[in-house]
Motif scaffolding. Structure first.
Motif, PDB file in Angstrom:
ATOM      1  N   UNK A 236       0.830  -1.206   0.000  1.00  0.00           N
ATOM      2  CA  UNK A 236       0.000   0.000   0.000  1.00  0.00           C
ATOM      3  C   UNK A 236       0.862   1.252   0.000  1.00  0.00           C
ATOM      4  N   UNK A 237       1.861   1.285   0.854  1.00  0.00           N
ATOM      5  CA  UNK A 237       2.712   2.476   0.941  1.00  0.00           C
ATOM      6  C   UNK A 237       3.423   2.748  -0.382  1.00  0.00           C
ATOM      7  N   UNK A 238       4.009   1.734  -0.957  1.00  0.00           N
ATOM      8  CA  UNK A 238       4.793   1.942  -2.183  1.00  0.00           C
ATOM      9  C   UNK A 238       3.920   2.249  -3.388  1.00  0.00           C
ATOM     10  N   UNK A 239       2.897   1.469  -3.602  1.00  0.00           N
ATOM     11  CA  UNK A 239       2.118   1.614  -4.831  1.00  0.00           C
ATOM     12  C   UNK A 239       1.251   2.873  -4.828  1.00  0.00           C
ATOM     13  N   UNK A 240       0.745   3.268  -3.656  1.00  0.00           N
ATOM     14  CA  UNK A 240       0.023   4.537  -3.604  1.00  0.00           C
ATOM     15  C   UNK A 240       0.968   5.709  -3.803  1.00  0.00           C
ATOM     16  N   UNK A 241       2.195   5.571  -3.335  1.00  0.00           N
ATOM     17  CA  UNK A 241       3.205   6.607  -3.555  1.00  0.00           C
ATOM     18  C   UNK A 241       3.532   6.734  -5.036  1.00  0.00           C
ATOM     19  N   UNK A 242       3.788   5.621  -5.678  1.00  0.00           N
ATOM     20  CA  UNK A 242       4.233   5.638  -7.074  1.00  0.00           C
ATOM     21  C   UNK A 242       3.095   5.945  -8.042  1.00  0.00           C
ATOM     22  N   UNK A 243       1.906   5.427  -7.748  1.00  0.00           N
ATOM     23  CA  UNK A 243       0.774   5.565  -8.677  1.00  0.00           C
ATOM     24  C   UNK A 243      -0.295   6.529  -8.172  1.00  0.00           C
ATOM     25  N   UNK A 244       0.044   7.347  -7.203  1.00  0.00           N
ATOM     26  CA  UNK A 244      -0.940   8.268  -6.652  1.00  0.00           C
ATOM     27  C   UNK A 244      -1.550   9.191  -7.684  1.00  0.00           C
ATOM     28  N   UNK A 245      -0.823   9.505  -8.747  1.00  0.00           N
ATOM     29  CA  UNK A 245      -1.325  10.395  -9.793  1.00  0.00           C
ATOM     30  C   UNK A 245      -2.540   9.816 -10.509  1.00  0.00           C
ATOM     31  N   UNK A 246      -2.774   8.497 -10.363  1.00  0.00           N
ATOM     32  CA  UNK A 246      -3.905   7.858 -11.028  1.00  0.00           C
ATOM     33  C   UNK A 246      -5.198   7.963 -10.222  1.00  0.00           C
ATOM     34  N   UNK A 247      -5.131   8.566  -9.047  1.00  0.00           N
ATOM     35  CA  UNK A 247      -6.333   8.737  -8.240  1.00  0.00           C
ATOM     36  C   UNK A 247      -6.860   7.414  -7.705  1.00  0.00           C
ATOM     37  N   UNK A 248      -8.171   7.203  -7.828  1.00  0.00           N
ATOM     38  CA  UNK A 248      -8.794   6.006  -7.259  1.00  0.00           C
ATOM     39  C   UNK A 248      -8.268   4.714  -7.883  1.00  0.00           C
ATOM     40  N   UNK A 249      -7.791   4.784  -9.124  1.00  0.00           N
ATOM     41  CA  UNK A 249      -7.295   3.570  -9.781  1.00  0.00           C
ATOM     42  C   UNK A 249      -6.066   3.003  -9.063  1.00  0.00           C
ATOM     43  N   UNK A 250      -5.331   3.861  -8.343  1.00  0.00           N
ATOM     44  CA  UNK A 250      -4.166   3.386  -7.601  1.00  0.00           C
ATOM     45  C   UNK A 250      -4.565   2.328  -6.568  1.00  0.00           C
ATOM     46  N   UNK A 251      -5.778   2.448  -6.010  1.00  0.00           N
ATOM     47  CA  UNK A 251      -6.251   1.437  -5.056  1.00  0.00           C
ATOM     48  C   UNK A 251      -6.406   0.078  -5.730  1.00  0.00           C
ATOM     49  N   UNK A 252      -6.799   0.061  -6.994  1.00  0.00           N
ATOM     50  CA  UNK A 252      -6.916  -1.203  -7.713  1.00  0.00           C
ATOM     51  C   UNK A 252      -5.553  -1.845  -7.921  1.00  0.00           C
ATOM     52  N   UNK A 253      -4.537  -1.018  -8.152  1.00  0.00           N
ATOM     53  CA  UNK A 253      -3.185  -1.551  -8.305  1.00  0.00           C
ATOM     54  C   UNK A 253      -2.715  -2.172  -6.994  1.00  0.00           C
ATOM     55  N   UNK A 254      -3.000  -1.501  -5.882  1.00  0.00           N
ATOM     56  CA  UNK A 254      -2.657  -2.055  -4.568  1.00  0.00           C
ATOM     57  C   UNK A 254      -3.352  -3.400  -4.376  1.00  0.00           C
ATOM     58  N   UNK A 255      -4.644  -3.433  -4.696  1.00  0.00           N
ATOM     59  CA  UNK A 255      -5.408  -4.667  -4.496  1.00  0.00           C
ATOM     60  C   UNK A 255      -4.898  -5.805  -5.365  1.00  0.00           C
ATOM     61  N   UNK A 256      -4.344  -5.488  -6.543  1.00  0.00           N
ATOM     62  CA  UNK A 256      -3.902  -6.535  -7.469  1.00  0.00           C
ATOM     63  C   UNK A 256      -2.532  -7.104  -7.116  1.00  0.00           C
ATOM     64  N   UNK A 257      -1.779  -6.455  -6.246  1.00  0.00           N
ATOM     65  CA  UNK A 257      -0.448  -6.954  -5.897  1.00  0.00           C
ATOM     66  C   UNK A 257      -0.551  -8.303  -5.182  1.00  0.00           C
TER      67      UNK A 257
END
Length: 293
Positions: free
Chosen positions: A230-251
């Motif tokens: 959560x910490x890393x992927x929201x940091x790196x993909x935060x520019x994508x807004x809500x979609x960043x949460x989907x990236x976190x969930x897919x890890x």
């Protein structure tokens, strides 16, 4: 999708698909230990490749320099950019020389994944026209083909080349200039949907054999997996807004999920999957090796 089985790496999930591991070059706080020691451990564990992710506007390590450091302390493992944003390297002759040098120093281990990129801030800070990136990339691919292996940049023939992207232009570029294509991020079903477009472009270009293919997913293992992902992927993909949460969930955050992803990518026909970390701790290398085996 393949004509014959390829020689697997020591941690390959099967006789068909290789399993690589990403360097944490794009994880905030990356350091020498997360590069040099990570690379040594990855080779000792038997992973097929070390991968990098490319960005400019982020406190990350530059991809080619990171892979050069890794090359200096390894002998076998492939060195992969998945991907390098080519239009940000506006001096194409210098890019040709840098990549030829790394390929030669590593005795042919460089797999150069190139794509156009998608972050406007990376282009703004680099002084490159974001809207022209596709045209720039096409010109670069022509120039790279002419420069690699020539006396002008030497000292090596071109490295193995993959093209990333999901557009028709990306499939065309892969078929015209490269050895294959990388999906980048995305689930196995996305690869299965897109591969026929790549294969059609390959045949239209009159290419023999099969294109090499690659995909990636993120992982975090151990007691703090959820927190680190959560910490890393929201940091790196935060520019994508809500979609960043989907990236976190897919890890992949446990061994079972790692194995499920690998099975699914193998069934989709991918030649190699690179598992990218969300932590700079080299212990993640050993945890992933255990999960893959």
């Amino acid at each position: 999708m393949r004509a014959a089985a390829r020689r697997p790496s020591l941690v390959s999930y099967s006789d068909w698909m290789d399993v690589g591991i990403g360097l944490p070059n794009a994880v905030r706080g990356v350091d020498r230990r997360g590069t040099v020691e990570w690379a040594r451990r990855a080779e000792e564990a038997g992973f097929s490749s070390l991968g990098t992710i490319d960005r400019i506007v982020f406190p990350s390590y530059e991809s080619l320099i990171s892979l050069t450091a890794a090359a200096a302390v390894t002998e076998r493992i492939r060195l992969v950019t998945d991907i390098l944003i080519a239009p940000l390297r506006a001096n194409t002759a210098l890019l040709a020389k840098q990549t030829a040098t790394l390929d030669h120093l590593s005795e042919g281990r460089l797999v150069l994944g190139l794509a156009v990129g998608g972050r406007e801030d990376d282009f703004e800070i680099s002084g490159v026209d974001f809207s022209a990136r596709g045209r720039i990339f096409d010109r670069q691919l022509e120039e790279l083909r002419a420069l690699w292996g020539s006396d002008r940049v030497g000292p090596s023939a071109r490295p193995t080349l993959l093209i990333g992207g999901a557009s028709d232009a990306a499939y065309r570029r892969a078929a015209q200039y490269a050895d294959g294509w990388t999906l980048g991020g995305g689930p196995p079903e996305t690869f299965a949907e897109r591969y026929p477009k790549l294969r059609a472009a390959w045949e239209a270009a009159g290419r023999d054999g099969e294109p090499r293919t690659m995909a990636l997913f993120y992982f975090a293992l151990g007691a703090h997996a959820e927190e680190e992902a959560r910490r890393d992927l929201l940091d790196y993909y935060g520019f994508l807004g809500e979609y960043a949460e989907q990236i976190v969930a897919s890890a992949a955050k446990d061994e079972d999920t790692v194995k499920q992803y690998l099975v699914a990518f193998e069934e989709a026909g991918v030649d190699e999957v690179i598992c990218f970390p969300t932590s700079i701790d080299p212990e993640q290398v050993d945890l992933l090796a255990g999960a893959v085996r």
